[in-house]
Every structure is written in C-alpha cells, then in structure tokens.
Design a protein around this motif. Structure first.
Motif, PDB file in Angstrom:
ATOM      1  N   PHE A  92       6.709 -16.278 -11.313  1.00 45.35           N
ATOM      2  CA  PHE A  92       8.073 -16.854 -11.572  1.00 45.35           C
ATOM      3  C   PHE A  92       8.879 -17.101 -10.575  1.00 45.35           C
ATOM      4  O   PHE A  92       9.639 -18.190 -10.393  1.00 45.35           O
ATOM      5  CB  PHE A  92       8.590 -15.776 -12.795  1.00 45.35           C
ATOM      6  N   THR A 210      11.294  -7.322 -11.000  1.00 43.91           N
ATOM      7  CA  THR A 210      12.030  -8.148 -10.203  1.00 43.91           C
ATOM      8  C   THR A 210      12.011  -8.322  -8.788  1.00 43.91           C
ATOM      9  O   THR A 210      12.340  -9.377  -8.112  1.00 43.91           O
ATOM     10  CB  THR A 210      13.658  -7.672 -10.627  1.00 43.91           C
ATOM     11  N   THR A 214      11.739 -11.714  -6.619  1.00 44.62           N
ATOM     12  CA  THR A 214      12.363 -12.202  -5.418  1.00 44.62           C
ATOM     13  C   THR A 214      11.294 -12.152  -4.121  1.00 44.62           C
ATOM     14  O   THR A 214      11.397 -12.929  -3.232  1.00 44.62           O
ATOM     15  CB  THR A 214      13.515 -11.142  -4.934  1.00 44.62           C
ATOM     16  N   GLN A 217       9.876 -15.482  -4.337  1.00 44.13           N
ATOM     17  CA  GLN A 217      10.748 -16.609  -3.828  1.00 44.13           C
ATOM     18  C   GLN A 217      10.611 -16.731  -2.423  1.00 44.13           C
ATOM     19  O   GLN A 217      10.646 -17.593  -1.995  1.00 44.13           O
ATOM     20  CB  GLN A 217      12.134 -16.376  -4.388  1.00 44.13           C
ATOM     21  N   GLN A 333      24.521 -12.569 -15.486  1.00 42.12           N
ATOM     22  CA  GLN A 333      23.591 -12.699 -14.315  1.00 42.12           C
ATOM     23  C   GLN A 333      23.837 -14.119 -13.649  1.00 42.12           C
ATOM     24  O   GLN A 333      23.901 -14.282 -12.439  1.00 42.12           O
ATOM     25  CB  GLN A 333      22.364 -12.375 -14.390  1.00 42.12           C
ATOM     26  N   GLN A 334      23.721 -14.860 -14.340  1.00 38.58           N
ATOM     27  CA  GLN A 334      23.418 -16.634 -13.858  1.00 38.58           C
ATOM     28  C   GLN A 334      24.848 -17.180 -13.674  1.00 38.58           C
ATOM     29  O   GLN A 334      25.096 -17.675 -12.756  1.00 38.58           O
ATOM     30  CB  GLN A 334      22.893 -17.268 -14.957  1.00 38.58           C
ATOM     31  N   ILE A 338      24.177 -16.727  -8.710  1.00 36.22           N
ATOM     32  CA  ILE A 338      22.908 -16.675  -7.732  1.00 36.22           C
ATOM     33  C   ILE A 338      22.189 -17.672  -7.223  1.00 36.22           C
ATOM     34  O   ILE A 338      22.013 -17.731  -6.230  1.00 36.22           O
ATOM     35  CB  ILE A 338      21.886 -15.220  -8.370  1.00 36.22           C
ATOM     36  N   ASN A 339      21.850 -18.433  -8.256  1.00 32.10           N
ATOM     37  CA  ASN A 339      20.993 -19.703  -7.939  1.00 32.10           C
ATOM     38  C   ASN A 339      21.788 -20.916  -7.231  1.00 32.10           C
ATOM     39  O   ASN A 339      21.071 -21.389  -6.280  1.00 32.10           O
ATOM     40  CB  ASN A 339      20.176 -20.148  -9.071  1.00 32.10           C
ATOM     41  N   ASN A 371      17.633 -11.222  -0.416  1.00 31.62           N
ATOM     42  CA  ASN A 371      17.413 -11.053  -1.497  1.00 31.62           C
ATOM     43  C   ASN A 371      16.351 -10.002  -1.769  1.00 31.62           C
ATOM     44  O   ASN A 371      16.662  -8.928  -2.834  1.00 31.62           O
ATOM     45  CB  ASN A 371      17.418 -12.158  -2.145  1.00 31.62           C
ATOM     46  N   GLY A 522      20.647  -8.553 -10.117  1.00 29.96           N
ATOM     47  CA  GLY A 522      19.534  -9.397 -10.063  1.00 29.96           C
ATOM     48  C   GLY A 522      18.374  -8.438 -10.936  1.00 29.96           C
ATOM     49  O   GLY A 522      18.013  -9.297 -11.905  1.00 29.96           O
ATOM     50  N   ASN A 549      19.100 -16.449 -20.289  1.00 28.98           N
ATOM     51  CA  ASN A 549      19.179 -16.427 -18.733  1.00 28.98           C
ATOM     52  C   ASN A 549      18.745 -18.014 -18.217  1.00 28.98           C
ATOM     53  O   ASN A 549      19.237 -18.483 -17.394  1.00 28.98           O
ATOM     54  CB  ASN A 549      18.003 -15.563 -18.275  1.00 28.98           C
ATOM     55  N   ASN A 553      20.782 -20.638 -16.293  1.00 26.05           N
ATOM     56  CA  ASN A 553      20.428 -20.971 -15.058  1.00 26.05           C
ATOM     57  C   ASN A 553      20.557 -22.500 -15.086  1.00 26.05           C
ATOM     58  O   ASN A 553      20.942 -23.123 -13.775  1.00 26.05           O
ATOM     59  CB  ASN A 553      18.976 -20.514 -15.109  1.00 26.05           C
TER      60      ASN A 553
HETATM   61  O1  LIG Z   1      16.726 -11.504 -11.481  1.00 27.35           O
HETATM   62  C1  LIG Z   1      16.456 -12.982 -10.855  1.00 27.35           C
HETATM   63  C2  LIG Z   1      16.606 -12.787  -9.384  1.00 27.35           C
HETATM   64  O2  LIG Z   1      17.804 -12.352  -9.125  1.00 27.35           O
HETATM   65  C3  LIG Z   1      16.365 -14.102  -8.952  1.00 27.35           C
HETATM   66  O3  LIG Z   1      16.475 -14.084  -7.417  1.00 27.35           O
HETATM   67  C4  LIG Z   1      17.148 -15.134  -9.249  1.00 27.35           C
HETATM   68  O4  LIG Z   1      16.596 -16.698  -8.910  1.00 27.35           O
HETATM   69  C5  LIG Z   1      16.682 -15.359 -10.978  1.00 27.35           C
HETATM   70  O5  LIG Z   1      17.573 -16.248 -11.561  1.00 27.35           O
HETATM   71  C6  LIG Z   1      17.323 -14.079 -11.461  1.00 27.35           C
HETATM   72  O6  LIG Z   1      16.887 -14.092 -12.816  1.00 27.35           O
END
Ligand SMILES: O[C@H]1[C@H](O)[C@@H](O)[C@H](O)[C@@H](O)[C@H]1O
Length: 619
Positions: A92, A210, A214, A217, A333-334, A338-339, A371, A522, A549, A553
């Motif tokens: 993901f 999670t 990260t 990512q 969260q979104q 964050i993004n 992150n 997160g 979510n 996003n």
């Molecule tokens: O929990 C995750 C995390 O924090 C990621 O860094 C973010 O890109 C996602 O959108 C989030 O759902």
C-alpha cells in the motif's frame, strides 16, 4: 526480604507455574506443548533468580513473573502471521509512494500531459476507494485469507503490467489493478491481525501494519532516488519492483491460516480451535473460544441476522456509534493534510535553502523517513499510553505544527520580494507571469517561477518568468533557462516558493508535523477501526471506514493546488489546522479507550450516547 515475604513470592511463583502446567495438560493440541515447556522452564528460571534477589519486593517479583509468563505465552507464529499480512501495508505504502518519482521519468519518455499525470496518480487511489468498499462483502463471504491472497495477486499482476507497459493506456490499466489490491489490503490486513492477536499485543501488532505502510513509502522514495539516474526505463524498475513483496506474501499466505474468529462465525469450529491454539501456544484457549462463540450467539439474538449488514449496523445504536467514530477518525486523518504535507515536502525543504535539483527527490525520501521512524514510536507507545491518549496527543501536536507551517508561509508571503525586472518574451507570446509585481503572486501561478540574484540575503534583480514545460528546475527562456549557465552567474530559480528569511519556520512546521502525526494520527485510525466493531459488523465497518479514508485522500490531494491558489498556501494549511482542531473535539468526545480489552468486550464501550463514549476512556 523477610522470610514471610520470600515464602509468599515462592508460593505465587509456584502457583503460576502450576497453573501453566495445569493449562497445558488441559490443552488437547499437542503442538503447543513445546512452547509451554519453554514457558515453564523460563518461569522456573525466573523463580530461582527471584528468590536470590533479596532487594526486590514480593510485588515486583510477582509482576516480573507474570510478565515473563505472558511473554512466553505468545508464540512466534503470531508475529510471523502479522508480518506476512503487514506486507500488504508495505505494498500500500510502496505503490502510493513510488508514482511521484516514476512520473518524473515517464512524463518525458511518454510525453504525458498534466491530465495523464493526474490520471495515473488518482486512478490508483480512486480504485482503492472502490475496492475497499467492495472488500467488505468479500471479507464477510470468503474470509480474510482469500482476500489477502487476492490483494497480493492483484499487486503482482498490476506491477507486472506496469513494468511491461508500452503506452499510457496500459500504464493506466496497471495502476487501476494495483489500486484494487491496495483497497482490499488496506481494509483486510488490520482486521486479520486484530483477530489473531492476543489482547495485550493487539494494538502493537496492528500498528505494525501502518509502520509497514510508511516503511513502503520510504522504500519507494529511495527506489525513486536510485532509479532516477536511469533516464531510460528507470520507471519500469520503480513500478515493477513491488512484485517481489507481493509474490512473497502470496506464497506465504498459501500456508498461513484463516482468522479463527471468522471460522467460528461460519461454524467451522474444529479448524478454528486448532488455529487458535496454534496462535496461543501454551495458553488454554477454552475461555477465549467460548467467549467468541457466546458473543456471536448473543449478537445474533440481539441484532437478528436478517437484512444487509450495513442496515443492521445503522439501526443498532452501538454499531452505529462505532461506525461514526471509525469513519470520523479516518476522515480527520486525511483532513489533517498528511498527504499534501508529504507531497509538498520537497518544496518546503527547498524553500529553506536547499538548492541542488536532484536533491528534491532525496528530500522527499528524508520526509518519508521521518514519517516512518516516528510511526515506530507509535508502535512502542500504543500499548503504554493507549489509543485515546496517543491520538489526542498526536492530533494536538499536529494542529500546532500546522499553525507553525501556515505561519511560515504567511510570514514569507508578507515579506514576499518585489519583482524588479520585466523582460519581454523573445517569442512574443503572451504570458501571465510578467504581470505580477510581487513574488507571492508569481509562486502561486503553476506556470511561473522567480529568477533572481542575492545581495547578502536580500533578493535583487528579480523577474517572474514562465517555467520550462519539461522541467520545473529552470525557466522557459531568459537568464534562468540554462541551468549550468545561471548557476555560474550566481542566479537563482525559485519555483513554487519565495525566498524569504522566514522559510525556516515552514521547515520547523514540517518536521514537527511528521513527528506528531506519525505515532498517533497515522496509525490509530487503522488500529482503532480493526477493533471497535463486533464480529458480524467487522468487515462492513472496516470497508466503510477504509473507503472514507481513500475518498478523503483523493479529495484533499486533488483540491490542494486549487485550495492553495484561492486561499494561498498559508490559507490551505490554516484550513487543515482548523480541521485538526475539529477532529480534536470529536475524538475527545467520542473515542473510548480499547487498550487491553478483548475484541468481544469492546462493543459495550459504545452503549452510551455518542458524545459520552469518550468518557469511557481514562483521559
Ligand atoms: O496511515 C497512513 C500513513 O499515515 C501514510 O503516511 C499516509 O500516506 C496514509 O494516507 C495514511 O492512511
């Protein structure tokens, strides 16, 4: 230690040891035996060490023995299963993160315009939103294991298509397939881990998912950095590499078991018992097994089994409240941005004085690394602080960091340098760029950049010029159009930002943002969602909240540039700070503490009215 105290300790240790022996005897499954023996061996070792330690009190020793007892009870198998499932989180993170670097190369090689670039990014997130929603039905009908197998199959197929693509249409198809995999994985993996984990480790193990997101990512940004030097076909490696963890996960899950809770729900009790005892090692499983089974029967009596699950969830107050809390957490969260912070990080760092062009990609890797590391702090904190305190603390810090970030942009806009030169376009084309009088207007226009010199630290001889269509690192014409020449002549090119003495404030805001967001906001929305729904509503609840979510996003990332154009950058970040503040009120009122509770006990936390659910927590 007095004789009486040490007798007591010895008695306690012996009874614990006996208890373990007794439990082991009662356990029919032979495979758990070796783990139990190890548990007992280490307990007896703890016993002899303990009795030698005359300084420690009886209470401490008892606690130490209990801790030892608890540790021995969790077999490595639970960790293996969790790590294999969390590969879904890694994919993901990897597949959502890798695309920005791949696009830099793709847009040159395949001549992609802005629309196609946008399509390749948002098609994945859009497909993830749809498949997360559909994943609920699949999870309920076929179980968690087939869904994880399906997700890894989709990841493998998608990355194969992407690596071999010859045109943009095939790329788009590949990105959609990968997105379908991301959606299914994002809603299934946390549920699966929560259902196999023992209560005292559940938060930590789900949060590891999670950490893997990260981590994915971060890994993607490093891969982007490495392959960006390979101008031809570098993107094929970037996009295709995710096949490796996907195949590993697929092969692993051919041998890993189904969730025992799902099996009990489907009446496959023998298999469920066998798997549960594999997961619990030397612990007796009777109590847990009975509590799951009784819970399912009670739920069926109370809620009935007729009608679509979502309707039953909405009409039954405890699940309706849980759904609101779960979806609200994912939405906030979104909405905390964050993004966009991740997306905009390279520019924020450049604003603060980093000038090397290639560095932009590596700077994004640095952000992803912060992150990742701070998500690790979350894994460590979740069972210590609990979900509620961690989320509240994290969101408070996130809101403050957003205010600092926004103030950095505000101060920079207020001292935005004046434009002093207005050269004419040699091709006599009309451009909006030459009309701006201050850098602030120029930087908000995506077609323009600022070409300037520095006298000590003040900007001089500045002009606003159209950006080169193929690279944002230089101007389309004029003094800043040839990178090697303008650097020799001490000229600077700023795209998307204005050079000001306050840029460091934005940098400070960015770092603080990640430090606070990553351990709590997160991971917690995923972790909490995996545990707040009763079994009959778990798949549907997680499908809805994961869908929320992904939808937010897409909304936030797609509207960011327009929001920044209308509200300016500081306006956009103040807006996210406002959302974070609203989120704080929501979480304070509605999120109960679920730490250490059995999944079957959590529903009772939602029995009171919604805004009083939060007071069930210890904050
Ligand atoms: O929990 C995750 C995390 O924090 C990621 O860094 C973010 O890109 C996602 O959108 C989030 O759902």
């Amino acid at each position: 230690m007095s004789r009486k105290a040490s007798d007591n300790v010895e008695y306690t240790l012996r009874s614990l040891s006996n208890l373990m022996g007794e439990k082991r005897r009662r356990q029919a499954d032979g495979s758990a035996g070796s783990g139990a023996a190890a548990g007992e061996r280490s307990l007896i070792a703890a016993e002899s060490c303990s009795s030698l330690n005359s300084a420690a009190s009886g209470g401490e020793l008892e606690r130490a023995a209990r801790r030892q007892f608890q540790q021995d009870e969790t077999p490595g198998f639970v960790y293996v299963v969790s790590v294999f499932s969390a590969l879904g989180g890694f994919l993901f993170g990897y597949d959502t993160g890798v695309v920005s670097g791949a696009l830099l190369l793709l847009k040159r090689e395949l001549n992609l315009d802005a629309l196609w670039q946008e399509l390749l990014v948002s098609s994945t997130v859009g497909a993830a939103a749809l498949s997360a929603l559909a994943g609920g039905v699949l999870n309920g009908l076929c179980g968690r294991r087939p869904c994880i197998l399906l997700a890894s199959g989709l990841f493998t197929a998608g990355s194969g298509v992407l690596a071999a693509a010859r045109d943009k249409e095939t790329l788009l198809a590949g990105r959609v397939v990968v997105g379908l995999g991301i959606g299914v994985a994002s809603m299934t993996v946390p549920v699966y881990i929560a259902e196999v984990a023992p209560p005292h480790l559940r938060g930590r193990l789900v949060t590891i998912n999670t950490l893997f997101i990260t981590g994915g990512q971060f890994f993607a940004s490093v891969v982007d950095g490495i392959f960006s030097y390979l101008a031809k076909d570098g993107w094929r490696y970037m996009l295709g590499l995710s096949a490796v963890p996907a195949v590993i996960q697929f092969l692993g899950f051919l041998f890993l078991p189904e969730s025992p809770r799902w099996l009990i729900q489907k009446g496959q009790t023998q298999r469920a018992r066998r798997i549960l005892s594999q997961m619990r090692g030397n612990q007796a499983i009777d109590e847990e097994y009975d509590s799951i089974k009784n819970n399912i029967e009670e739920e069926e009596k109370e809620v009935g089994a007729a009608g679509p699950v979502i309707c039953r969830m909405l009409t039954y107050p405890p699940t309706r409240r849980a759904l609101i809390v779960g979806c609200g957490l994912q939405m906030f969260q979104q909405l905390s941005g964050i993004n966009t912070v991740m997306y905009y990080s390279a520019t924020i760092l450049q604003m603060s004085g980093v000038e090397d062009d290639r560095l932009a990609i590596w700077l994004a890797a640095l952000t992803a690394f912060i992150n990742f590391i701070f998500t690790l702090v979350g894994v460590w904190l979740v069972e210590r602080m609990g979900r509620r305190k961690l989320t509240l603390g994290s969101l408070t810090g996130t809101a403050v960091a957003l205010i600092i970030l926004a103030s950095g942009f505000l101060l920079s806009a207020q001292v935005s340098p004046r434009i002093t030169l207005n050269p004419t376009d040699p091709s006599h084309q009309n451009s909006t760029c030459t009309k701006y009088s201050y850098c602030n207007g120029c930087m908000l226009d995506p077609d323009c950049g600022l070409c300037y010199k520095l006298n000590k630290s003040s900007v001089v001889e500045s002009s606003c010029i159209p950006v080169d269509k193929h690279s944002t690192m230089k101007a389309a014409w004029g003094r800043c159009s040839n990178e090697s020449i303008f650097k020799k002549e001490d000229l600077f090119w700023a795209y998307n930002f204005c050079p000001t003495p306050y840029s460091w404030t934005a940098l400070l805001g960015l770092i603080l943002y990640l430090v606070f967001f990553a351990p709590g906001m997160g991971p917690m929305p995923w972790t909490v969602n995996s545990e707040i729904y009763p079994l009959w509503a778990r798949s549907t609840g997680n499908a809805c909240s994961s869908g929320v979510n992904w939808v937010f996003n897409v909304l936030v990332s797609l509207t960011f540039l327009h929001t920044a154009e209308y509200l300016t950058y500081y306006g956009a970040f103040f807006l996210y700070a406002g959302f974070a503040a609203l989120g704080l009120v929501f979480i304070y009122g509605c999120l109960p503490e679920t730490k250490g509770k059995k999944l079957e006990e959590i529903e009772s936390l939602f029995e009171n009215r919604l805004c009083t659910c939060g007071s069930a927590g210890a904050f």
